[in-house]
Design a protein around this motif. Structure first.
Motif, PDB file in Angstrom:
ATOM      1  N   TYR A 192       0.845  -1.182   0.000  1.00 53.02           N
ATOM      2  CA  TYR A 192       0.000   0.000   0.000  1.00 53.02           C
ATOM      3  C   TYR A 192       0.887   1.242   0.000  1.00 53.02           C
ATOM      4  O   TYR A 192       1.968   1.240   0.585  1.00 53.02           O
TER       5      TYR A 192
ATOM      6  N   PHE B 151       0.679   5.567   0.639  1.00 53.16           N
ATOM      7  CA  PHE B 151      -0.133   6.595   1.279  1.00 53.16           C
ATOM      8  C   PHE B 151       0.523   7.969   1.113  1.00 53.16           C
ATOM      9  O   PHE B 151       1.748   8.081   1.007  1.00 53.16           O
TER      10      PHE B 151
ATOM     11  N   TYR C  39       0.313  11.387   3.495  1.00 54.97           N
ATOM     12  CA  TYR C  39      -0.167  11.992   4.724  1.00 54.97           C
ATOM     13  C   TYR C  39       0.149  13.476   4.700  1.00 54.97           C
ATOM     14  O   TYR C  39       1.184  13.906   4.183  1.00 54.97           O
TER      15      TYR C  39
ATOM     16  N   LEU D  55      -4.489  11.416   6.949  1.00 55.79           N
ATOM     17  CA  LEU D  55      -4.387  10.619   5.724  1.00 55.79           C
ATOM     18  C   LEU D  55      -5.063  11.368   4.585  1.00 55.79           C
ATOM     19  O   LEU D  55      -6.236  11.723   4.675  1.00 55.79           O
TER      20      LEU D  55
ATOM     21  N   ARG E   3      -4.825   6.984  -0.311  1.00 51.84           N
ATOM     22  CA  ARG E   3      -4.101   5.719  -0.303  1.00 51.84           C
ATOM     23  C   ARG E   3      -4.276   5.028  -1.651  1.00 51.84           C
ATOM     24  O   ARG E   3      -5.239   5.275  -2.373  1.00 51.84           O
TER      25      ARG E   3
ATOM     26  N   GLU F  41      -3.772   1.040  -3.337  1.00 49.90           N
ATOM     27  CA  GLU F  41      -3.387  -0.369  -3.246  1.00 49.90           C
ATOM     28  C   GLU F  41      -2.607  -0.727  -4.502  1.00 49.90           C
ATOM     29  O   GLU F  41      -3.034  -0.393  -5.614  1.00 49.90           O
TER      30      GLU F  41
ATOM     31  N   ARG G   9       3.641   0.714   2.877  1.00 47.74           N
ATOM     32  CA  ARG G   9       3.416  -0.365   3.816  1.00 47.74           C
ATOM     33  C   ARG G   9       3.251  -1.667   3.064  1.00 47.74           C
ATOM     34  O   ARG G   9       2.565  -1.730   2.052  1.00 47.74           O
TER      35      ARG G   9
ATOM     36  N   THR H 270      -0.512  -7.915   6.487  1.00 49.41           N
ATOM     37  CA  THR H 270      -1.217  -7.207   7.560  1.00 49.41           C
ATOM     38  C   THR H 270      -0.851  -7.782   8.913  1.00 49.41           C
ATOM     39  O   THR H 270      -1.568  -7.616   9.887  1.00 49.41           O
TER      40      THR H 270
ATOM     41  N   SER I 249       3.820  -5.302  10.768  1.00 47.57           N
ATOM     42  CA  SER I 249       3.963  -4.578   9.515  1.00 47.57           C
ATOM     43  C   SER I 249       3.861  -3.087   9.795  1.00 47.57           C
ATOM     44  O   SER I 249       2.943  -2.643  10.483  1.00 47.57           O
ATOM     45  N   LYS I 250       4.788  -2.317   9.271  1.00 47.57           N
ATOM     46  CA  LYS I 250       4.851  -0.914   9.660  1.00 47.57           C
ATOM     47  C   LYS I 250       5.001   0.003   8.456  1.00 47.57           C
ATOM     48  O   LYS I 250       5.363  -0.422   7.369  1.00 47.57           O
ATOM     49  N   LEU I 251       4.717   1.265   8.678  1.00 44.05           N
ATOM     50  CA  LEU I 251       4.847   2.284   7.646  1.00 44.05           C
ATOM     51  C   LEU I 251       6.305   2.717   7.503  1.00 44.05           C
ATOM     52  O   LEU I 251       7.000   2.912   8.502  1.00 44.05           O
TER      53      LEU I 251
ATOM     54  N   PHE J  54       8.236   5.921   5.988  1.00 46.33           N
ATOM     55  CA  PHE J  54       7.959   7.279   5.542  1.00 46.33           C
ATOM     56  C   PHE J  54       9.112   7.851   4.719  1.00 46.33           C
ATOM     57  O   PHE J  54      10.284   7.531   4.944  1.00 46.33           O
TER      58      PHE J  54
END
Lengths: 115, 117
Positions: B33, B35, B37, B47, B50, B52, B95, B99, B103-105, B107
């Motif tokens: 994914y 994103f 922000y 947010l 996003r 996919e 990300r 799931t 699992s982390k973002l 940046f």
């Protein structure tokens, strides 16, 4: 969207003391919570990831004995900065996510000033 | 490891004009994914949009749209009819599609957007 709160929004403490920051998910169950640190005009730096009922996983270079993270319930995580020093002054942001969800929600942040 | 690159530290746009913020990323995963922000002066992370990775269609949210080029690993944000309230720091984030609990973002460094009245 889901709401995450943080308390306090701003705290000043003396060098050598400890300070606790609370992060709450108000309308969902946060199985995973994240703690970030952010310096002015910079990106978010992940400090640790915590899963409810488990020990936090700290990122490389983050002192786990200094930054104590507790995630005892599905709606509350706390970050305790122990023996704070001026270099710990920063903006701390928590974020929370439900199990299986792709999106995580951010708290409004806490500004910590250590004098 | 995944990386997210935002090479422009600052941009400026005239009110009512259109601006595009660039972002590239590097990954070996096929499911993920992306994103954007927004962080206004209040510092609350919001947010914006996003995407996919499995969707070919570019995401759109009102005045905000993305140009997702999967092969080029590019994910730019277009803001149309810029408003004064759009002035903020914008972060691109990645990300994994996993799931799992950890699992982390990831940046990017962020870009500061100013809007001229």
């Amino acid at each position: 969207g889901a709401v995450v709160s943080q308390h306090p929004s701003w705290v000043i403490c003396k060098s050598g003391t400890s300070v606790k920051i609370e992060c709450r998910s108000l309308d969902f169950q946060a199985t995973t919570m994240f703690w970030y640190r952010q310096f002015p005009k910079q990106s978010l730096m992940l400090m640790a990831t915590s899963n409810e009922g488990s020990k936090a996983t700290y990122e490389q270079g983050v002192e786990k004995d200094k930054f104590l993270i507790n995630h005892a319930s599905l709606t509350l995580s706390t970050l305790t900065v122990t023996s704070a020093h001026p270099e710990d002054s920063s903006f701390y942001i928590c974020s929370a996510r439900e199990a299986g969800a792709y999106e995580q929600y951010f708290g409004p942040g806490t500004r910590l000033t250590v004098t | 490891a995944q990386t997210v690159t935002q090479s422009q530290p600052e941009m400026s746009v005239q009110e009512a004009e259109t601006v595009t913020l660039s972002c590239t990323y590097d990954t070996s995963e096929s499911d993920y994914y992306l994103f954007w922000y927004k962080q206004p002066p209040s510092r609350q992370m919001i947010l914006v949009i996003r995407q996919e990775a499995y969707k070919q269609q570019n995401a759109t949210e009102n005045r905000f749209s993305v140009n997702f080029q999967k092969a080029a690993k590019s994910f730019s944000l277009k803001i149309s009819d810029s408003q004064l309230g759009d002035a903020a720091m914008y972060f691109c984030a990645y990300r994994s599609g996993d799931t799992g609990a950890n699992s982390k973002l990831t940046f990017g460094k962020g870009i500061t957007l100013s809007v001229r009245p």
